[in-house]
Motif scaffolding. Structure first.
Motif, PDB file in Angstrom:
ATOM      1  N   CYS A  54       4.499   8.779   1.180  1.00 59.83           N
ATOM      2  CA  CYS A  54       3.139   9.133   1.578  1.00 59.83           C
ATOM      3  C   CYS A  54       2.118   8.484   0.657  1.00 59.83           C
ATOM      4  N   THR A  83       3.514   3.036   2.911  1.00 56.91           N
ATOM      5  CA  THR A  83       3.917   2.087   3.941  1.00 56.91           C
ATOM      6  C   THR A  83       5.249   1.425   3.633  1.00 56.91           C
ATOM      7  N   PRO A 131      -6.914  11.671   8.709  1.00 56.84           N
ATOM      8  CA  PRO A 131      -6.421  10.362   8.259  1.00 56.84           C
ATOM      9  C   PRO A 131      -5.488  10.532   7.063  1.00 56.84           C
ATOM     10  N   ARG A 167       5.820   4.301  10.913  1.00 56.97           N
ATOM     11  CA  ARG A 167       4.678   4.385  10.004  1.00 56.97           C
ATOM     12  C   ARG A 167       3.498   4.976  10.741  1.00 56.97           C
ATOM     13  N   ALA A 168       2.799   5.919  10.100  1.00 53.96           N
ATOM     14  CA  ALA A 168       1.696   6.625  10.741  1.00 53.96           C
ATOM     15  C   ALA A 168       0.443   6.546   9.882  1.00 53.96           C
ATOM     16  N   GLU A 169      -0.701   6.762  10.518  1.00 55.71           N
ATOM     17  CA  GLU A 169      -1.988   6.724   9.828  1.00 55.71           C
ATOM     18  C   GLU A 169      -2.685   8.073   9.823  1.00 55.71           C
ATOM     19  N   THR A 170      -2.021   9.118  10.383  1.00 55.42           N
ATOM     20  CA  THR A 170      -2.625  10.451  10.427  1.00 55.42           C
ATOM     21  C   THR A 170      -1.598  11.504  10.020  1.00 55.42           C
ATOM     22  N   THR A 171      -2.087  12.587   9.433  1.00 57.14           N
ATOM     23  CA  THR A 171      -1.241  13.725   9.078  1.00 57.14           C
ATOM     24  C   THR A 171      -1.551  14.882  10.012  1.00 57.14           C
ATOM     25  N   ARG A 187      -1.938   8.071   5.451  1.00 54.16           N
ATOM     26  CA  ARG A 187      -0.858   7.130   5.714  1.00 54.16           C
ATOM     27  C   ARG A 187       0.470   7.670   5.204  1.00 54.16           C
ATOM     28  N   TRP A 188       1.509   7.533   6.008  1.00 50.40           N
ATOM     29  CA  TRP A 188       2.856   7.925   5.587  1.00 50.40           C
ATOM     30  C   TRP A 188       3.876   7.160   6.421  1.00 50.40           C
ATOM     31  N   GLU A 235       0.836  -1.187   0.000  1.00 48.13           N
ATOM     32  CA  GLU A 235       0.000   0.000   0.000  1.00 48.13           C
ATOM     33  C   GLU A 235       0.879   1.248   0.000  1.00 48.13           C
TER      34      GLU A 235
END
Length: 267
Positions: free
Chosen positions: A136, A90, A254, A111-115, A256-257, A87
């Motif tokens: 990202c 990631t 939300p 790895r994060a799911e929010t900006t 992902r990055w 994805e």
């Protein structure tokens, strides 16, 4: 002797003795004979088809290693599967090339799911050529990366964030993120833990690129930060107060990055 052959001999014996009803029995025997031949052909066809689906493998364990002794095994068909694509936002490769073509290994990642919220990553460098890779899900995200240099905190700002897997070399943050060398890394760079702080902002953040500022005729005035078309110049994001103010206004969303720290393999 088959049943049909026996009946035929009996029929011939009866005909020789002048018995009756021979023609009817002869026709019946011929029908039986044709049926037997059809069954035999069907069995031979089935055996031939089965041999195609069975592989014969030589077994040296049989007959003292004589290759003429074989064992029949089922051979499953080979099915090729397309590689799964990770994805966006990631994937961080375990190794890649740096600006000088040297191999760099992933030594730390997040790895994060929010900006909209900063993240500080702690790591222990293995050389003075540490580099940072940000990816990202939204390739138009704004990215700010800050780290420590010899004299003061330093970093880069990018108006795009790759979602593919480029090498750690290229034109600034758009392709790699910052990378240290023997001139920029502090003297104690490899002797203690270091940190890198990353902000990822959504693509609709009120920030304007330098090329758009030139196109709109906006010019920075000294050290004073002046908005252009109601947006902050991207260089203003290097000021921690500005980026914190901006993230506070926008809040988190939300998105992902991921960020990876790359360094030369430890010797």
């Amino acid at each position: 002797m088959t049943h049909t052959e026996h009946d035929l001999k009996e029929l011939l014996a009866e005909r020789s003795e002048g018995g009756s009803g021979g023609a009817a029995r002869l026709e019946e025997i011929l029908r039986r004979g044709r049926a037997v031949r059809r069954r035999r052909r069907a069995v031979r066809t089935a055996l031939a088809a089965g041999a195609v689906a069975i592989g014969v493998v030589s077994s040296p364990l049989l007959g003292g290693g004589d290759a003429r002794h074989t064992v029949a095994v089922d051979v499953a068909p080979t099915v090729s599967r397309a590689p799964e694509r990770p994805e966006p936002g990631t994937y961080l490769p375990e190794a890649l090339k740096d600006m000088w073509g040297r191999k760099m290994s992933l030594i730390q990642a997040h790895r994060a799911e929010t900006t909209g919220a900063p993240y500080t990553l702690t790591f222990t460098p293995t050389s003075r050529f540490t580099g940072f890779r940000v990816t990202c899900a939204d390739p138009k995200s704004w990215v700010v990366v800050t780290t420590r240099t010899k004299h003061e905190p330093s970093g880069t700002v990018g108006d795009s964030c790759p979602s593919d897997v480029p090498p750690l070399k290229g034109d600034g943050l758009n392709r790699m993120g910052p990378q240290h060398d023997e001139k920029s890394a502090p003297a104690d760079w490899t002797r203690k833990e270091q940190t890198v702080t990353v902000w990822v902002l959504p693509s609709d953040a009120p920030v304007i690129s330098m090329s758009d500022m030139v196109r709109k005729g906006c010019k920075p005035v000294g050290r004073k930060i002046r908005k252009c078309d109601g947006k902050y110049p991207m260089t203003a994001l290097m000021d921690p107060k500005i980026v914190k103010r901006l993230t506070a206004e926008m809040g988190t969303r939300p998105g992902r990055w991921a960020v990876g720290v790359y360094d030369q393999p430890a010797s």
